[in-house]
Design an enzyme around this catalytic site. Structure first.
Site, PDB file in Angstrom:
ATOM      1  N   HIS A  50       0.723  -1.429  -0.169  1.00  0.00           N
ATOM      2  CA  HIS A  50      -0.236  -0.194  -0.111  1.00  0.00           C
ATOM      3  C   HIS A  50       1.089   1.362   0.337  1.00  0.00           C
ATOM      4  O   HIS A  50       2.217   1.342   0.440  1.00  0.00           O
ATOM      5  CB  HIS A  50      -1.378   0.336   1.358  1.00  0.00           C
ATOM      6  CG  HIS A  50      -0.099   0.579   2.307  1.00  0.00           C
ATOM      7  ND1 HIS A  50      -0.043   1.677   2.551  1.00  0.00           N
ATOM      8  CD2 HIS A  50       0.363  -0.413   3.154  1.00  0.00           C
ATOM      9  CE1 HIS A  50      -0.285   1.452   4.484  1.00  0.00           C
ATOM     10  NE2 HIS A  50       0.061   0.211   4.654  1.00  0.00           N
TER      11      HIS A  50
ATOM     12  N   ASP B 149       5.623   2.977   7.377  1.00  0.00           N
ATOM     13  CA  ASP B 149       4.494   2.329   6.399  1.00  0.00           C
ATOM     14  C   ASP B 149       3.585   3.376   5.788  1.00  0.00           C
ATOM     15  O   ASP B 149       3.264   4.301   6.583  1.00  0.00           O
ATOM     16  CB  ASP B 149       3.376   2.516   8.336  1.00  0.00           C
ATOM     17  CG  ASP B 149       2.235   1.962   7.573  1.00  0.00           C
ATOM     18  OD1 ASP B 149       1.569   1.021   6.529  1.00  0.00           O
ATOM     19  OD2 ASP B 149       0.630   1.775   8.854  1.00  0.00           O
TER      20      ASP B 149
ATOM     21  N   GLU C 278      -5.880   1.814   1.827  1.00  0.00           N
ATOM     22  CA  GLU C 278      -5.405   0.795   3.009  1.00  0.00           C
ATOM     23  C   GLU C 278      -5.371   0.958   4.440  1.00  0.00           C
ATOM     24  O   GLU C 278      -5.992   0.575   5.032  1.00  0.00           O
ATOM     25  CB  GLU C 278      -4.222   0.032   2.969  1.00  0.00           C
ATOM     26  CG  GLU C 278      -4.172  -1.065   3.731  1.00  0.00           C
ATOM     27  CD  GLU C 278      -3.540  -1.224   5.417  1.00  0.00           C
ATOM     28  OE1 GLU C 278      -2.738  -2.473   5.733  1.00  0.00           O
ATOM     29  OE2 GLU C 278      -2.810  -0.353   5.491  1.00  0.00           O
TER      30      GLU C 278
ATOM     31  N   ASP D  89       4.774  -5.447   4.068  1.00  0.00           N
ATOM     32  CA  ASP D  89       3.994  -3.897   4.774  1.00  0.00           C
ATOM     33  C   ASP D  89       4.348  -3.740   5.839  1.00  0.00           C
ATOM     34  O   ASP D  89       4.399  -4.539   6.815  1.00  0.00           O
ATOM     35  CB  ASP D  89       2.058  -4.082   4.818  1.00  0.00           C
ATOM     36  CG  ASP D  89       1.327  -2.940   5.839  1.00  0.00           C
ATOM     37  OD1 ASP D  89       2.289  -2.107   5.798  1.00  0.00           O
ATOM     38  OD2 ASP D  89       0.283  -3.045   5.620  1.00  0.00           O
TER      39      ASP D  89
END
Ligand code: PHE
Ligand code: CA
Ligand code: ZN
Ligand code: ZN
Ligand code: ZN
Length: 296
Positions: free
Chosen positions: A85, A97, A131, A160
């Site tokens: 993502h 992230d 996401e 991820d």
């Protein structure tokens, strides 16, 4: 498989950081930093010879985007997908992230092109939107496929958070051998987990299983019966004393900046990012019918 340059992966992270900084500090769904992130990744893939598609979807009154990149060639009825993502939360730039998985996959895709790699299986990369709002982009993608198109995707690799500053080396427990209580995944998930484990064995780094419960974009794929797997270096959870003995680091959160404004270019462990980028390349080459030479 080629040795992926962690310097090149970090250069992509520096670009994603700059995009966030220039766009209110984040790369979140519906915010300008998200579309700018898509444009950055797409430009490099187009120049490298990928066939790219920007897929739009609507969530929460805002347009979201997935970027799909096909490497021409290979058996399209036996497609290996590799995804990450690309959105962040609104709180910060989202460099671990999930700039980390996005940048590592991007550099592997560019390595495929540089090598002129012609795998047996067709390769398709995906960068997912939204996401952080509940796997919205990956869900929209899987829902957009016909039954035949779903059957043609015979594996999905998800990355991820692969550069956590206090890293663990976790593999999605597709074979349920670690009794995380969430597996096993669709048949074929065990082979993906084993392939990633083989890479870590060659570099002498121990791995552990982690929940295969759908807490990232592989969720809609396994719900459709597609085998999946991936790597995770840890989020808000704390590294135990036993895990400190195993991997080094400190008995604290794997990522103390998880979903926070401090998830910046400083929030990356370069060794973890390097190992995981090389592991991704190894898995892509090995699972797609190419060479199997491990790199460090
Ligand atoms: N999907 C979570 C997030 O983006 C992170 C995560 C990845 C958690 C993999 C568990 C396993 O916030
Ligand atoms: Ca490397
Ligand atoms: Zn994430
Ligand atoms: Zn997140
Ligand atoms: Zn396992």
């Amino acid at each position: 498989a080629p040795d992926i340059s962690v310097t090149a992966v970090k250069a992509h992270l520096t670009q994603l950081q700059s995009i966030a900084t220039a766009n209110g500090g984040n790369r979140a769904h519906g915010r300008p930093g998200y579309l700018a992130s898509v444009t950055y990744v797409k430009g490099l893939l187009d120049a490298a010879g990928y066939t790219t598609t920007q897929q739009s979807f609507t969530y929460n009154g805002a347009t979201g985007y997935n970027l799909i990149a096909d490497w021409p060639g290979g058996n399209t009825s036996n497609t290996l997908m590799i995804g990450a993502h690309l959105d962040s939360v609104t709180a910060g730039p989202g460099i671990n992230d999930n700039g980390s998985g996005s940048a590592a996959n991007l550099e592997v895709a560019l390595a495929v092109a540089r090598a002129g790699y012609q795998p047996t299986r067709h390769l398709r990369f995906g960068w997912w939107g939204a996401e952080e709002l509940g796997l919205r982009g990956s869900t929209a993608y899987v829902n957009s496929l016909t039954t035949a198109q779903k059957s043609a995707i015979t594996g999905y690799l998800n990355f991820d958070m692969v550069g956590s500053p206090n890293p663990g080396y976790f593999l999605y427990d597709g074979d349920n051998s670690d009794n995380t209580g969430s597996g096993p995944g669709p048949a074929g998930s065990a082979l993906i987990e084993q392939t990633l484990a083989d890479y870590y064995a060659t570099i002498g780094v121990p791995t552990r299983g982690t929940d295969f419960d759908g807490r990232s974009d592989y969720g809609p794929f396994i719900a459709a019966g597609i085998p999946a797997g991936g790597i995770f270096t840890g989020a808000e959870g704390r590294k135990t004393a036993a895990q400190v003995t195993l991997w080094g680091g400190t008995a604290a959160a794997f990522d103390p900046c998880y979903h926070a404004s401090c998830d910046t270019i400083s929030n990356i462990n370069d060794t973890a990012l390097d190992r995981n980028s090389d592991a991704i390349a190894y898995a892509v080459w090995t699972l797609s019918g190419g060479g199997t030479t491990p790199t460090t």
